[in-house]
Design a protein around this motif. Structure first.
Motif, short mmCIF file in Angstrom:
data_model
loop_
_atom_site.label_atom_id
_atom_site.label_comp_id
_atom_site.label_asym_id
_atom_site.label_seq_id
_atom_site.Cartn_x
_atom_site.Cartn_y
_atom_site.Cartn_z
N TYR A 65 -3.96 -7.06 6.60
CA TYR A 65 -3.72 -6.81 5.18
C TYR A 65 -4.03 -5.37 4.78
CZ TYR A 65 -3.75 -6.90 0.14
OH TYR A 65 -3.50 -6.60 -1.17
N MET A 66 -5.27 -4.93 5.01
CA MET A 66 -5.64 -3.58 4.57
C MET A 66 -4.86 -2.50 5.32
SD MET A 66 -7.56 -3.71 2.01
CE MET A 66 -7.77 -1.92 1.97
N GLY A 67 -4.58 -2.73 6.60
CA GLY A 67 -3.76 -1.77 7.33
C GLY A 67 -2.38 -1.64 6.73
N SER A 68 -1.79 -2.77 6.35
CA SER A 68 -0.48 -2.76 5.69
C SER A 68 -0.54 -2.04 4.35
CB SER A 68 0.03 -4.19 5.50
OG SER A 68 0.17 -4.85 6.73
N LEU A 69 -1.59 -2.31 3.59
CA LEU A 69 -1.74 -1.66 2.29
C LEU A 69 -1.90 -0.15 2.44
CD1 LEU A 69 -2.05 -1.77 -0.76
CD2 LEU A 69 -4.47 -2.34 -0.44
N ASN A 70 -2.65 0.29 3.44
CA ASN A 70 -2.78 1.73 3.69
C ASN A 70 -1.42 2.37 3.93
OD1 ASN A 70 -5.58 1.85 3.46
ND2 ASN A 70 -5.93 1.56 5.66
N LEU A 71 -0.60 1.74 4.76
CA LEU A 71 0.72 2.29 5.06
C LEU A 71 1.61 2.34 3.83
CD1 LEU A 71 1.27 0.48 8.46
CD2 LEU A 71 1.18 2.96 8.16
N LEU A 72 1.63 1.27 3.07
CA LEU A 72 2.46 1.23 1.86
C LEU A 72 2.01 2.27 0.84
CD1 LEU A 72 2.70 -2.64 1.64
CD2 LEU A 72 4.67 -1.09 1.92
N ASP A 73 0.70 2.44 0.71
CA ASP A 73 0.19 3.44 -0.21
C ASP A 73 0.62 4.85 0.20
OD1 ASP A 73 -1.71 4.39 -2.38
OD2 ASP A 73 -2.63 5.33 -0.63
N LEU A 74 0.55 5.14 1.50
CA LEU A 74 0.94 6.46 1.97
C LEU A 74 2.46 6.65 1.91
CD1 LEU A 74 -1.58 6.71 4.92
CD2 LEU A 74 -1.52 8.19 2.91
N MET A 75 3.21 5.60 2.14
CA MET A 75 4.66 5.70 1.97
C MET A 75 5.00 6.07 0.54
SD MET A 75 6.09 2.46 4.20
CE MET A 75 7.78 2.74 3.64
N GLN A 76 4.32 5.46 -0.41
CA GLN A 76 4.57 5.77 -1.82
C GLN A 76 4.20 7.23 -2.12
OE1 GLN A 76 1.83 5.96 -4.42
NE2 GLN A 76 3.44 6.67 -5.81
N GLN A 77 3.07 7.69 -1.58
CA GLN A 77 2.64 9.07 -1.81
C GLN A 77 3.62 10.08 -1.22
OE1 GLN A 77 -1.45 10.22 -1.01
NE2 GLN A 77 -2.12 8.08 -1.18
N TYR A 78 4.12 9.80 -0.01
CA TYR A 78 4.94 10.77 0.71
C TYR A 78 6.43 10.45 0.65
CZ TYR A 78 0.71 12.94 2.45
OH TYR A 78 -0.50 13.61 2.52
N LYS A 79 6.80 9.53 -0.26
CA LYS A 79 8.21 9.26 -0.57
C LYS A 79 9.00 8.78 0.65
CE LYS A 79 7.07 10.88 -4.57
NZ LYS A 79 6.66 9.91 -5.62
N VAL A 80 8.36 7.92 1.44
CA VAL A 80 9.06 7.27 2.55
C VAL A 80 9.58 5.93 2.03
CG1 VAL A 80 8.90 6.45 4.93
CG2 VAL A 80 7.45 8.35 4.16
N THR A 119 5.32 -6.35 -3.59
CA THR A 119 4.85 -5.62 -4.77
C THR A 119 5.29 -4.16 -4.72
OG1 THR A 119 2.92 -7.06 -4.95
CG2 THR A 119 2.80 -4.93 -6.07
N TYR A 120 5.12 -3.52 -3.56
CA TYR A 120 5.49 -2.11 -3.43
C TYR A 120 7.01 -1.92 -3.48
CZ TYR A 120 0.98 0.11 -2.81
OH TYR A 120 -0.29 0.64 -3.04
N ALA A 121 7.74 -2.87 -2.91
CA ALA A 121 9.20 -2.79 -2.99
C ALA A 121 9.64 -2.85 -4.44
CB ALA A 121 9.83 -3.92 -2.19
N ASN A 122 9.00 -3.70 -5.21
CA ASN A 122 9.36 -3.89 -6.61
C ASN A 122 8.96 -2.70 -7.47
OD1 ASN A 122 8.41 -5.04 -9.50
ND2 ASN A 122 10.16 -6.21 -8.75
N GLN A 123 7.76 -2.17 -7.25
CA GLN A 123 7.23 -1.11 -8.11
C GLN A 123 7.73 0.28 -7.73
OE1 GLN A 123 5.40 -1.37 -10.89
NE2 GLN A 123 5.53 -3.60 -10.74
N PHE A 124 8.00 0.49 -6.44
CA PHE A 124 8.33 1.85 -5.98
C PHE A 124 9.68 1.93 -5.29
CE2 PHE A 124 3.62 1.43 -5.85
CZ PHE A 124 3.33 2.31 -6.87
N GLU A 125 10.48 0.87 -5.43
CA GLU A 125 11.86 0.85 -4.92
C GLU A 125 11.91 1.14 -3.42
OE1 GLU A 125 14.04 3.55 -7.39
OE2 GLU A 125 14.16 2.12 -9.05
#
Length: 323
Positions: free
Chosen positions: A104-119, A164-170
């Motif tokens: 879970y936390m590993g996945s959240l880390n990746l999604l958070d960084l994807m959002q930051q770096y526009k991946v 959640t990230y797909a919905n909020q950050f496309e």
């Protein structure tokens, strides 16, 4: 594409990376090389990847947000394939905390960084274990709200945070649910490679249940191909089964196939059925056919033959490894 693959020294990660490299893509891989099973198998897989000039490796844990961020900061990824996970249903009952932190936390880390770096593109490995209690064949729209192991529960949680990230950050998200993956250089804690070793050496097979429990065994090359096709196609948020899609094969039938290929009889030690196991797994793969133009190509007999031959060719060092 420039793709980040987590868990790249793992069974599925290494095959997926190799297929992408052979197609001309650039792959950055991270893996913490933990000792859940013998690290020599992970290094065997990693060595073949390191021969490619388009492959870069960092010994990083997905739980370490700071280290992951340093990789994102120096790269311009177009996609992330998250294959880093703590696997194994039974062990998750013994150490559920490490499953929660990695899966879970590993996945959240990746999604958070994807959002930051526009991946924008994300593929995440999930599991057939999530379907406990559902009717077979398992369809992606089945309610999966009753996981019976911490492993399945953490995968369900990782699927939800990806939504959640797909919905909020496309983000473009594909959740691929794998069904009993086997093949050369597989995990030594899984049934196929274990059974081959035990039959070959005349050791008793530890079989939980009466052997009638059945699995949708899926060859690693097909699984990696489906994973690659998932990352190459933009999807808004989709859950996709990757399995053989045929009538499930019982454990006793699997053992019979291996006995014939090895020319030896198995000695079976029947143990009580484990409470965290599922009696039968069976994938509906209609969605994979429709969205990915994917169907498995390797039959069980052919895949088992490849696996047995790999084991026999590598016995000189596999004999040193604990299964």
């Amino acid at each position: 594409m420039r793709v980040l693959i987590t868990g790249v020294a793992g069974f599925i990660g290494s095959y997926t990376a190799m297929q992408l490299l052979e197609q001309g893509h650039e792959v950055t891989g991270v893996d913490n090389l933990n000792n859940y099973y013998d690290i020599r198998i992970k290094k065997f897989r990693l060595d073949s990847l390191l021969r490619h000039e388009r492959f870069t490796f960092y010994p990083i844990d997905v739980e370490n947000h700071i280290s992951l961020k340093s990789v994102f900061a120096i790269s311009e990824f177009e996609a992330v394939i998250n294959l880093a996970a703590r696997a194994g249903v039974r062990y998750s009952l013994k150490n559920p905390f490490i499953y929660a932190s990695t899966n879970y936390m590993g996945s959240l880390n990746l999604l958070d960084l994807m959002q930051q770096y526009k991946v924008k593109r994300y593929v995440m490995a999930s599991t057939s274990s999530i379907y406990a209690g559902c009717e077979v064949p398992y369809r992606e729209d089945a309610p999966v709200n009753a996981p019976i192991s911490p492993y399945a529960a953490t995968k369900k949680a990782a699927e939800l945070i990806a939504y959640t990230y797909a919905n909020q950050f496309e983000l473009e998200v594909a959740i691929v649910r794998y069904f009993t993956v086997y093949g050369p250089a597989g995990r030594p804690d899984m049934s196929v490679l274990r059974f081959i070793r035990w039959i070959d050496q005349g050791m008793p097979i530890q079989l939980f249940g009466d052997g009638s429990q059945a699995r949708d065994f899926t060859y690693i090359g097909d699984i990696a191909r489906g994973t690659v096709q998932s990352v190459l196609k933009p999807l808004s948020y989709e859950i996709i089964n990757l399995g053989a899609g045929n009538q499930p094969v019982s454990m006793l039938t699997l053992i019979e196939h291996l006995e014939e290929m090895l020319g030896k009889k198995a000695v079976i030690d029947f143990l009580p059925f484990h409470s965290a196991d599922i009696d039968t797994t069976w994938a509906s793969i209609d969605k994979a056919r429709e969205l990915l133009d994917w169907t498995p190509e390797v039959s069980l007999e052919e895949g088992l033959r490849h696996t047995v031959n790999w084991y026999l060719d590598n016995k000189y060092w596999l004999d040193l490894i604990s299964f």
